[in-house]
Design a protein around this motif. Structure first.
Motif, PDB file in Angstrom:
ATOM      1  N   ALA A 391     -10.952   6.114   6.518  1.00 27.44           N
ATOM      2  CA  ALA A 391     -10.293   5.573   7.706  1.00 27.44           C
ATOM      3  C   ALA A 391      -8.794   5.400   7.512  1.00 27.44           C
ATOM      4  CB  ALA A 391     -10.920   4.223   8.076  1.00 27.44           C
ATOM      5  N   LEU A 392      -8.256   5.772   6.363  1.00 27.75           N
ATOM      6  CA  LEU A 392      -6.854   5.520   6.050  1.00 27.75           C
ATOM      7  C   LEU A 392      -5.883   6.083   7.088  1.00 27.75           C
ATOM      8  CD1 LEU A 392      -4.710   4.425   4.121  1.00 27.75           C
ATOM      9  CD2 LEU A 392      -4.819   6.617   2.898  1.00 27.75           C
ATOM     10  N   PRO A 393      -6.017   7.325   7.557  1.00 29.34           N
ATOM     11  CA  PRO A 393      -5.041   7.816   8.537  1.00 29.34           C
ATOM     12  C   PRO A 393      -4.974   6.962   9.800  1.00 29.34           C
ATOM     13  CG  PRO A 393      -6.339   9.630   7.660  1.00 29.34           C
ATOM     14  CD  PRO A 393      -6.980   8.377   7.177  1.00 29.34           C
ATOM     15  N   GLY A 394      -6.123   6.574  10.313  1.00 28.31           N
ATOM     16  CA  GLY A 394      -6.125   5.747  11.513  1.00 28.31           C
ATOM     17  C   GLY A 394      -5.577   4.358  11.259  1.00 28.31           C
ATOM     18  N   ILE A 395      -5.870   3.795  10.088  1.00 30.33           N
ATOM     19  CA  ILE A 395      -5.356   2.472   9.756  1.00 30.33           C
ATOM     20  C   ILE A 395      -3.837   2.500   9.640  1.00 30.33           C
ATOM     21  CG2 ILE A 395      -5.328   0.693   7.970  1.00 30.33           C
ATOM     22  CD1 ILE A 395      -8.269   1.332   7.449  1.00 30.33           C
ATOM     23  N   VAL A 396      -3.318   3.523   8.992  1.00 32.06           N
ATOM     24  CA  VAL A 396      -1.857   3.659   8.885  1.00 32.06           C
ATOM     25  C   VAL A 396      -1.238   3.803  10.273  1.00 32.06           C
ATOM     26  CG1 VAL A 396      -0.006   5.133   8.034  1.00 32.06           C
ATOM     27  CG2 VAL A 396      -1.938   4.597   6.558  1.00 32.06           C
ATOM     28  N   GLY A 397      -1.873   4.574  11.132  1.00 38.94           N
ATOM     29  CA  GLY A 397      -1.373   4.707  12.493  1.00 38.94           C
ATOM     30  C   GLY A 397      -1.370   3.374  13.225  1.00 38.94           C
ATOM     31  N   ALA A 398      -2.416   2.552  13.029  1.00 42.07           N
ATOM     32  CA  ALA A 398      -2.474   1.238  13.663  1.00 42.07           C
ATOM     33  C   ALA A 398      -1.357   0.336  13.152  1.00 42.07           C
ATOM     34  CB  ALA A 398      -3.833   0.596  13.411  1.00 42.07           C
ATOM     35  N   ILE A 399      -1.097   0.400  11.848  1.00 36.99           N
ATOM     36  CA  ILE A 399      -0.041  -0.426  11.267  1.00 36.99           C
ATOM     37  C   ILE A 399       1.326  -0.012  11.805  1.00 36.99           C
ATOM     38  CG2 ILE A 399       1.136  -1.012   9.110  1.00 36.99           C
ATOM     39  CD1 ILE A 399      -1.594  -0.758   7.716  1.00 36.99           C
ATOM     40  N   LEU A 400       1.570   1.290  11.895  1.00 37.19           N
ATOM     41  CA  LEU A 400       2.854   1.754  12.405  1.00 37.19           C
ATOM     42  C   LEU A 400       3.009   1.449  13.892  1.00 37.19           C
ATOM     43  CD1 LEU A 400       3.255   5.144  10.525  1.00 37.19           C
ATOM     44  CD2 LEU A 400       4.361   2.973  10.050  1.00 37.19           C
ATOM     45  N   LEU A 401       1.894   1.464  14.634  1.00 34.98           N
ATOM     46  CA  LEU A 401       1.952   1.062  16.043  1.00 34.98           C
ATOM     47  C   LEU A 401       2.342  -0.406  16.150  1.00 34.98           C
ATOM     48  CD1 LEU A 401       1.470   1.631  19.051  1.00 34.98           C
ATOM     49  CD2 LEU A 401      -0.931   1.021  18.695  1.00 34.98           C
ATOM     50  N   ALA A 402       1.763  -1.241  15.270  1.00 37.73           N
ATOM     51  CA  ALA A 402       2.136  -2.656  15.255  1.00 37.73           C
ATOM     52  C   ALA A 402       3.594  -2.830  14.861  1.00 37.73           C
ATOM     53  CB  ALA A 402       1.223  -3.421  14.296  1.00 37.73           C
ATOM     54  N   THR A 462      19.557   3.749  19.176  1.00 34.30           N
ATOM     55  CA  THR A 462      19.213   3.520  17.768  1.00 34.30           C
ATOM     56  C   THR A 462      17.790   3.000  17.635  1.00 34.30           C
ATOM     57  OG1 THR A 462      21.532   2.987  17.316  1.00 34.30           O
ATOM     58  CG2 THR A 462      19.900   2.313  15.677  1.00 34.30           C
ATOM     59  N   LEU A 463      17.421   2.066  18.493  1.00 35.67           N
ATOM     60  CA  LEU A 463      16.062   1.529  18.463  1.00 35.67           C
ATOM     61  C   LEU A 463      15.044   2.605  18.800  1.00 35.67           C
ATOM     62  CD1 LEU A 463      14.993  -1.354  17.931  1.00 35.67           C
ATOM     63  CD2 LEU A 463      14.784  -1.614  20.395  1.00 35.67           C
ATOM     64  N   PHE A 464      15.372   3.462  19.756  1.00 32.20           N
ATOM     65  CA  PHE A 464      14.483   4.561  20.122  1.00 32.20           C
ATOM     66  C   PHE A 464      14.275   5.508  18.945  1.00 32.20           C
ATOM     67  CE2 PHE A 464      13.924   8.899  21.670  1.00 32.20           C
ATOM     68  CZ  PHE A 464      12.807   8.756  22.481  1.00 32.20           C
ATOM     69  N   VAL A 465      15.340   5.827  18.232  1.00 34.27           N
ATOM     70  CA  VAL A 465      15.228   6.716  17.072  1.00 34.27           C
ATOM     71  C   VAL A 465      14.374   6.073  15.992  1.00 34.27           C
ATOM     72  CG1 VAL A 465      16.540   7.821  15.230  1.00 34.27           C
ATOM     73  CG2 VAL A 465      17.385   7.903  17.568  1.00 34.27           C
ATOM     74  N   MET A 466      14.522   4.774  15.789  1.00 34.36           N
ATOM     75  CA  MET A 466      13.720   4.081  14.765  1.00 34.36           C
ATOM     76  C   MET A 466      12.236   4.157  15.086  1.00 34.36           C
ATOM     77  SD  MET A 466      16.128   0.718  14.210  1.00 34.36           S
ATOM     78  CE  MET A 466      14.819  -0.139  13.330  1.00 34.36           C
ATOM     79  N   THR A 467      11.877   3.840  16.322  1.00 35.56           N
ATOM     80  CA  THR A 467      10.457   3.890  16.693  1.00 35.56           C
ATOM     81  C   THR A 467       9.936   5.328  16.686  1.00 35.56           C
ATOM     82  OG1 THR A 467      11.110   3.910  19.020  1.00 35.56           O
ATOM     83  CG2 THR A 467      10.586   1.790  18.037  1.00 35.56           C
ATOM     84  N   LEU A 468      10.795   6.288  17.037  1.00 33.87           N
ATOM     85  CA  LEU A 468      10.386   7.690  16.998  1.00 33.87           C
ATOM     86  C   LEU A 468      10.072   8.117  15.569  1.00 33.87           C
ATOM     87  CD1 LEU A 468      10.001  10.402  18.465  1.00 33.87           C
ATOM     88  CD2 LEU A 468      12.434  10.853  18.085  1.00 33.87           C
ATOM     89  N   ILE A 469      10.887   7.678  14.629  1.00 30.17           N
ATOM     90  CA  ILE A 469      10.633   8.004  13.219  1.00 30.17           C
ATOM     91  C   ILE A 469       9.307   7.410  12.771  1.00 30.17           C
ATOM     92  CG2 ILE A 469      11.445   7.589  10.866  1.00 30.17           C
ATOM     93  CD1 ILE A 469      14.294   7.796  11.943  1.00 30.17           C
ATOM     94  N   LEU A 470       9.013   6.176  13.193  1.00 31.25           N
ATOM     95  CA  LEU A 470       7.740   5.554  12.832  1.00 31.25           C
ATOM     96  C   LEU A 470       6.560   6.341  13.415  1.00 31.25           C
ATOM     97  CD1 LEU A 470       8.465   1.730  13.211  1.00 31.25           C
ATOM     98  CD2 LEU A 470       8.029   2.990  11.100  1.00 31.25           C
ATOM     99  N   ASN A 471       6.686   6.773  14.661  1.00 28.17           N
ATOM    100  CA  ASN A 471       5.605   7.529  15.285  1.00 28.17           C
ATOM    101  C   ASN A 471       5.416   8.891  14.617  1.00 28.17           C
ATOM    102  OD1 ASN A 471       5.089   5.517  17.168  1.00 28.17           O
ATOM    103  ND2 ASN A 471       6.584   6.319  18.615  1.00 28.17           N
ATOM    104  N   VAL A 472       6.509   9.545  14.264  1.00 24.11           N
ATOM    105  CA  VAL A 472       6.405  10.829  13.569  1.00 24.11           C
ATOM    106  C   VAL A 472       5.760  10.634  12.207  1.00 24.11           C
ATOM    107  CG1 VAL A 472       7.745  12.696  12.538  1.00 24.11           C
ATOM    108  CG2 VAL A 472       8.322  11.876  14.816  1.00 24.11           C
ATOM    109  N   ALA A 473       6.124   9.551  11.516  1.00 20.23           N
ATOM    110  CA  ALA A 473       5.507   9.269  10.218  1.00 20.23           C
ATOM    111  C   ALA A 473       4.018   9.029  10.359  1.00 20.23           C
ATOM    112  CB  ALA A 473       6.192   8.059   9.577  1.00 20.23           C
ATOM    113  N   ALA A 474       3.620   8.295  11.406  1.00 19.25           N
ATOM    114  CA  ALA A 474       2.195   8.062  11.630  1.00 19.25           C
ATOM    115  C   ALA A 474       1.469   9.367  11.911  1.00 19.25           C
ATOM    116  CB  ALA A 474       2.017   7.083  12.792  1.00 19.25           C
ATOM    117  N   LEU A 475       2.062  10.232  12.711  1.00 17.73           N
ATOM    118  CA  LEU A 475       1.447  11.530  13.010  1.00 17.73           C
ATOM    119  C   LEU A 475       1.321  12.382  11.757  1.00 17.73           C
ATOM    120  CD1 LEU A 475       0.391  13.389  15.271  1.00 17.73           C
ATOM    121  CD2 LEU A 475       2.728  14.223  15.557  1.00 17.73           C
ATOM    122  N   TYR A 476       2.329  12.336  10.905  1.00 16.23           N
ATOM    123  CA  TYR A 476       2.300  13.109   9.657  1.00 16.23           C
ATOM    124  C   TYR A 476       1.174  12.617   8.747  1.00 16.23           C
ATOM    125  CZ  TYR A 476       3.650  14.687   5.009  1.00 16.23           C
ATOM    126  OH  TYR A 476       3.645  15.228   3.749  1.00 16.23           O
TER     127      TYR A 476
END
Length: 486
Positions: A391-402, A462-476
């Protein structure tokens, strides 16, 4: 014609088109639906779609374009001398809109005839009363050009609304007539209807993409405007935030980024362990009865408004941390602190981590657990070595969403952490975040040509870029590790 009435007329025309189209198709087939290419309902749906969708699209486009065109035309009527007195054109246009609304109220509520409105002056007592209700007091100077622009704004708006009603109704009737005249036995109504629906689905899916593109472009253009009047190196590399609105401002982003990251880190340190452990308990240990009560109780936290969390931080958590931790340890005397906002925000984020992780853990195939038990592993060993890695990929995605949710939070920070822009490691000191300063820089009557206001768009980007990086990291992470268990 008002928008509500116009929509009701279009919907009524679409409903009438449905019944007329169906009955016309049956009449063309001599009452035998087997002779038709499609079911009778498809003919009615085709007429309803052609009668409603083009008209509604035209109305939406008109509503988007009309204000911009009218304001651009009216703004040119404001004398340059009025703008040169230290007031921006945008602020004057807000006065123009309020004066136009006051003129409407004088016409509707005071019974002044439409033909008498051009003769009114700002000194008229009836108009002055309506202006005071709109926020324009007796001490506010209304120049002749502004008053003339308001009268022109009102007349252009009324004319645009009249022609909007005519154009929308004409489009609805044209679509209605076009669809009705095409009905015959061989007409492929089902194919036309399904293609029409396909276009609607594609258009609906593009709305999210176009909205995101519009947000990015609006932020980008205003940010470029900001960097034309304020050095980008001072924005990205300065450690001082001190907007003055009178020149000599220091607009360094690092104190705000520091506060944002600090508050978000504390919130995640609270939310991730509690949320993940509760998810493991609910999915692996809790019985059906306990789960039926505990899971909804945890998810209730996600439905509490953030302003309520902010009040809880301000009234309860902040004074508690100050009296029992900060003051005895000599770390501060304020109830507003990073720790206050971080703890309360962490509680708010628990449902994000818990609910998503619980669903992801439950999605792990039972065969993996059975195989682990068959090899002699205990339940705790199975959870640690089989379930959680799967379940690690989904858990990481949940953490990055938070984490993205924590970075974008505003009300809890305003009430719990204060508004001081500073870089400090003491968690019991008041600090602030990027979102709080975006709100503060755009609050009140703002001049959208000053760097102190335009900096809000640079902060937003800047805030948009930060959250975008988090979402891309979660997708990766999800894509990289999911293949091991599929």
């Amino acid at each position: 014609m008002s928008i509500g009435i116009l929509v009701l007329v279009i919907l009524a025309l679409a409903a009438a088109g449905f019944f007329l189209g169906r009955n016309r198709a049956l009449a063309a087939a001599g009452g035998d639906p087997r002779k038709l290419h499609s079911l009778p309902a498809y003919y009615g749906r085709t007429v309803a779609l052609f009668a409603s969708v083009p008209a509604l699209v035209l109305m939406a486009a008109w509503l988007i374009v009309q204000p911009e065109l009218i304001e651009n035309r009216v703004a040119g009527q404001i004398a340059q001398a009025d703008i040169a007195e230290g007031t921006s054109r945008n602020l004057l246009m807000s006065d123009v809109r309020r004066i136009a609304d006051a003129l409407d109220q004088v016409h509707l509520r005071d019974g002044v005839a439409e033909s008498d409105l051009p003769a009114l002056t700002p000194e008229d007592p009836r108009l002055r009363t309506r202006l005071s209700e709109s926020g324009i007091t007796a001490t506010t100077a209304i120049t002749p050009s502004v008053f003339t622009a308001a009268q022109s704004y009102r007349s252009l708006t009324d004319a645009a609304e009249f022609w909007r009603g005519i154009a929308v109704l004409a489009a609805a009737l044209a679509g209605f007539a076009f669809a009705v005249t095409r009905i015959h036995v061989e007409f492929r109504a089902r194919n036309v209807f399904e293609r029409f629906v396909l276009v609607l689905l594609i258009g609906s899916s593009l709305i999210a993409v176009l909205t995101t593109l519009g947000i990015v472009l609006s932020l980008l253009f205003e940010t470029i405007h900001f960097f034309r009047i304020y050095p980008f190196q001072d924005f990205f590399f300065s450690t001082k935030w001190n907007p003055q609105f009178r020149g000599g401002s220091d607009l360094g982003i690092w104190p705000l980024l520091w506060g944002t990251m600090y508050v978000s880190l504390i919130a995640l340190l609270v939310a991730v362990p509690l949320g993940l452990l509760s998810a493991i308990y609910l999915s692996e240990y809790a019985g059906p009865r306990m789960r039926a009560y505990a899971k909804p109780a945890i998810e209730v936290l996600a439905g509490i408004p953030t302003i309520v969390y902010g009040l809880f931080a301000l009234i309860t958590v902040g004074p508690l941390l100050r009296d029992y931790f900060a003051q005895p340890l000599g770390l501060g005397n304020s109830s507003s602190s990073v720790m206050t906002a971080g703890l309360v925000m962490g509680v708010m984020l628990i449902p994000f981590v818990s609910s998503l992780s619980d669903d992801i853990i439950n999605a792990v195939p039972q065969s993996l657990r059975d195989g682990s038990y068959g090899l002699g592993a205990t339940q705790s060993e199975t959870i640690k070595q089989v379930v959680l890695p799967a379940a690690l990929p989904g858990i990481v995605g949940a953490i990055l969403l938070a984490a993205s949710r924590a970075i974008g939070e505003t009300m809890i920070v305003v009430l719990g952490a204060g508004a001081a822009a500073r870089m400090d490691v003491n968690p019991f000191e008041a600090m602030t975040t990027v979102t709080v300063k975006i709100v503060s820089q755009l609050t009140g009557d703002t001049e959208f040509a000053s760097p102190e206001t335009l900096v809000a768009f640079a902060l937003g980007l800047t805030l948009f870029v930060m959250t975008l990086i988090l979402n891309v990291a979660a997708l990766y992470v999800v894509r990289k590790y999911r293949e091991q268990y599929e």
